[in-house]
Design a protein around this motif. Sequence first.
Motif, short mmCIF file in Angstrom:
data_model
loop_
_atom_site.label_atom_id
_atom_site.label_comp_id
_atom_site.label_asym_id
_atom_site.label_seq_id
_atom_site.Cartn_x
_atom_site.Cartn_y
_atom_site.Cartn_z
N TYR A 9 91.59 94.14 39.97
CA TYR A 9 91.96 94.10 38.27
C TYR A 9 91.65 95.89 37.85
CZ TYR A 9 92.97 89.48 37.62
OH TYR A 9 93.39 88.09 37.53
N PHE A 41 83.31 88.87 39.72
CA PHE A 41 83.71 90.36 39.88
C PHE A 41 82.79 91.31 40.12
CE2 PHE A 41 87.76 90.31 37.22
CZ PHE A 41 88.02 89.22 36.85
N GLY A 42 82.99 92.17 40.84
CA GLY A 42 81.93 93.33 40.76
C GLY A 42 81.77 94.11 39.43
N SER A 43 80.90 94.95 39.43
CA SER A 43 80.35 95.63 38.23
C SER A 43 81.39 96.85 37.76
CB SER A 43 79.35 96.36 38.46
OG SER A 43 79.14 97.14 39.47
N GLN A 103 91.16 98.22 34.17
CA GLN A 103 91.06 98.08 32.81
C GLN A 103 91.20 99.48 32.03
OE1 GLN A 103 87.22 96.54 31.36
NE2 GLN A 103 88.20 95.60 29.82
N GLY A 124 78.79 98.14 31.23
CA GLY A 124 78.73 98.51 32.74
C GLY A 124 78.77 97.51 33.73
N GLN A 125 79.11 96.28 33.28
CA GLN A 125 79.06 95.23 34.30
C GLN A 125 80.49 94.53 34.27
OE1 GLN A 125 76.33 94.28 35.96
NE2 GLN A 125 75.57 96.24 35.34
N GLY A 126 80.82 93.66 35.40
CA GLY A 126 82.11 93.23 35.32
C GLY A 126 81.83 91.82 34.50
N PRO A 127 82.95 91.17 34.37
CA PRO A 127 83.13 89.87 33.56
C PRO A 127 82.41 88.96 34.26
CG PRO A 127 85.13 90.87 33.69
CD PRO A 127 84.47 91.67 34.78
N GLU A 128 81.82 88.12 33.63
CA GLU A 128 80.99 86.82 34.17
C GLU A 128 81.45 85.62 33.67
OE1 GLU A 128 76.25 87.93 34.64
OE2 GLU A 128 77.04 88.44 32.94
N PHE A 186 87.97 97.20 38.88
CA PHE A 186 87.18 95.80 39.15
C PHE A 186 87.66 95.15 40.44
CE2 PHE A 186 84.46 95.70 35.48
CZ PHE A 186 85.16 96.29 34.66
#
Lengths: 116, 112
Positions: B36, B102-104, B38, A40-44, B89
């Motif tokens: 982006y 990146f956003g969530s 996915q 549920g999160q974006g890449p970090e 994203f």
Amino acid sequence: DTGVSQDPRHKITKRGQNVTFRCDPISEHNRLYWYRQTLGQGPEFLTYFQNEAQLEKSRLLSDRFSAERPKGSFSTLEIQRTEQGDSAMYLCASSPNTSGSYNEQFFGPGTRLTVL
Amino acid sequence: GNSVTQMEGPVTLSEEAFLTINCTYTATGYPSLFWYVQYPGEGLQLLLKATKADDKGSNKGFEATYRKETTSFHLEKGSVQVSDSAVYFCALSRYNFNKFYFGSGTKLNVKP
């Protein structure tokens, strides 16, 4: 296929074990990145290599994590003494060696780690 | 600091509906902005990008305009298809730093 590849695609391990992931970037790309993505999160961002030099490490990369890129080609990410909180998708990306922030990063399919 | 905020999903639309996914950012300096996508079971793919204010990125019918005054980079498509179902994203990168923020992510479901 000349994209970024990662191995393995899935890894299940027990808490306390060590794991190692591999990333093969696009062959002409000098820059290589590791990211972590939780549900549920974006890449970090975790870390970044220019050729074999590791130029930046995130605070997320604790001393249990180590990344290498010998000879500036493939890279490995090792996690020692895994914890359940390490469960995530680990993404590798590469980009060409030209300056400027507008360089697209090409992502691999990721390695999904599950720590039991 | 640098950060990206996206509208929460999931967004569910019928085929041929108009799509907007909101993205706002906070950055020092002059970032470049990216979307982006996915698809299920696949890696992230670049959809479009914009490198300076007022630039419009476009690809596959998707568009986004870099708005410096509102610090926004909203994604739009005039008529979505079932095949557009994916997670989207928004991301930024500061000049020469190369690290992406990146956003969530926003999950889009398109129903026939």
